[in-house]
Design an enzyme around this catalytic site. Structure first.
Site, short mmCIF file in Angstrom:
data_model
loop_
_atom_site.label_atom_id
_atom_site.label_comp_id
_atom_site.label_asym_id
_atom_site.label_seq_id
_atom_site.Cartn_x
_atom_site.Cartn_y
_atom_site.Cartn_z
N LYS A 15 47.81 -23.14 -4.39
CA LYS A 15 48.20 -24.55 -4.55
C LYS A 15 48.50 -25.05 -5.99
O LYS A 15 48.01 -24.75 -7.23
CB LYS A 15 47.07 -25.55 -3.91
CG LYS A 15 47.25 -27.12 -3.76
CD LYS A 15 46.48 -27.60 -3.17
CE LYS A 15 46.99 -29.24 -2.85
NZ LYS A 15 45.85 -30.08 -2.28
N GLY A 45 42.97 -23.03 -11.32
CA GLY A 45 43.43 -21.79 -11.60
C GLY A 45 44.65 -21.43 -11.43
O GLY A 45 45.27 -20.52 -12.07
N CYS A 46 45.55 -22.26 -10.35
CA CYS A 46 47.01 -21.83 -10.45
C CYS A 46 47.69 -22.35 -11.69
O CYS A 46 48.59 -21.38 -11.90
CB CYS A 46 47.42 -22.61 -9.22
SG CYS A 46 46.71 -22.16 -7.78
N THR A 47 47.07 -23.38 -12.32
CA THR A 47 47.87 -23.65 -13.70
C THR A 47 47.61 -22.75 -14.74
O THR A 47 48.57 -22.47 -15.32
CB THR A 47 47.49 -25.09 -13.97
OG1 THR A 47 47.58 -26.22 -12.91
CG2 THR A 47 48.10 -25.49 -15.32
N ALA A 91 49.90 -19.75 -14.01
CA ALA A 91 51.34 -19.94 -14.08
C ALA A 91 51.64 -20.06 -15.44
O ALA A 91 52.65 -19.75 -16.10
CB ALA A 91 51.73 -21.02 -13.38
#
Length: 156
Positions: A38, A43-45, A48
């Site tokens: 998401k 974690g995704c940030t 990325a």
């Protein structure tokens, strides 16, 4: 989950600018296809922003990075703008691509079960074959592992 040596399933998804991106159109150079749960979660940030911070390394490897989540294009645009992400984010809202790659799975958090993307990365060679799979990508070490795999694709 798809394995090394498999032809990468082709797809067309909309990017953060609501423009279509087709995997087979990118043949000729390696593609880093990473699935994440998401946009704009911790974690995704981290993952990325790691890619963003290694832009020069990905460019040196002639690799195109594609991040795939079930988020809609508008949310991906917001995520890209907020964190100055200059690579392609793709909206797999019906999770058909995640299913094709075997990364749409039942997950559990705080006792609640739900379906979502596993954090996995596929490195696809210039001919469209999966050259390397990272089945449980760690946001903190993702770039080191991916860049090492990309270096192994380069002719000696």
């Amino acid at each position: 989950m798809l394995e090394t040596g498999t032809t990468a399933p082709d797809f067309t998804l909309r990017d953060q600018d609501d423009q279509p991106v087709t995997l087979s159109d990118l043949r000729g150079n390696p593609v880093v296809l990473y699935f994440y749960p998401k946009a704009d979660t911790p974690g995704c940030t981290t993952q990325a922003c790691g890619i963003r911070d290694h832009t020069a390394d990905y460019e040196a490897a002639h690799a195109r990075v594609l991040g795939v989540s079930p988020d809609p294009p508008k949310k991906l645009r917001k995520f890209a703008d907020k964190h100055r992400l200059a690579f392609t984010l793709l909206a797999d809202e019906d999770h058909a691509v995640a299913e094709a790659y075997g990364v749409w799975a039942e997950k559990s958090m705080y006792g609640r079960k739900y379906w979502g993307n596993l954090r996995a990365t596929f490195i696809i060679d210039a001919d469209g074959t999966i050259a390397h799979v990272i089945p449980k990508a760690s946001p903190k070490t993702h770039d080191d592992v991916v860049l090492k795999a990309l270096a192994e694709l380069q002719p000696a």
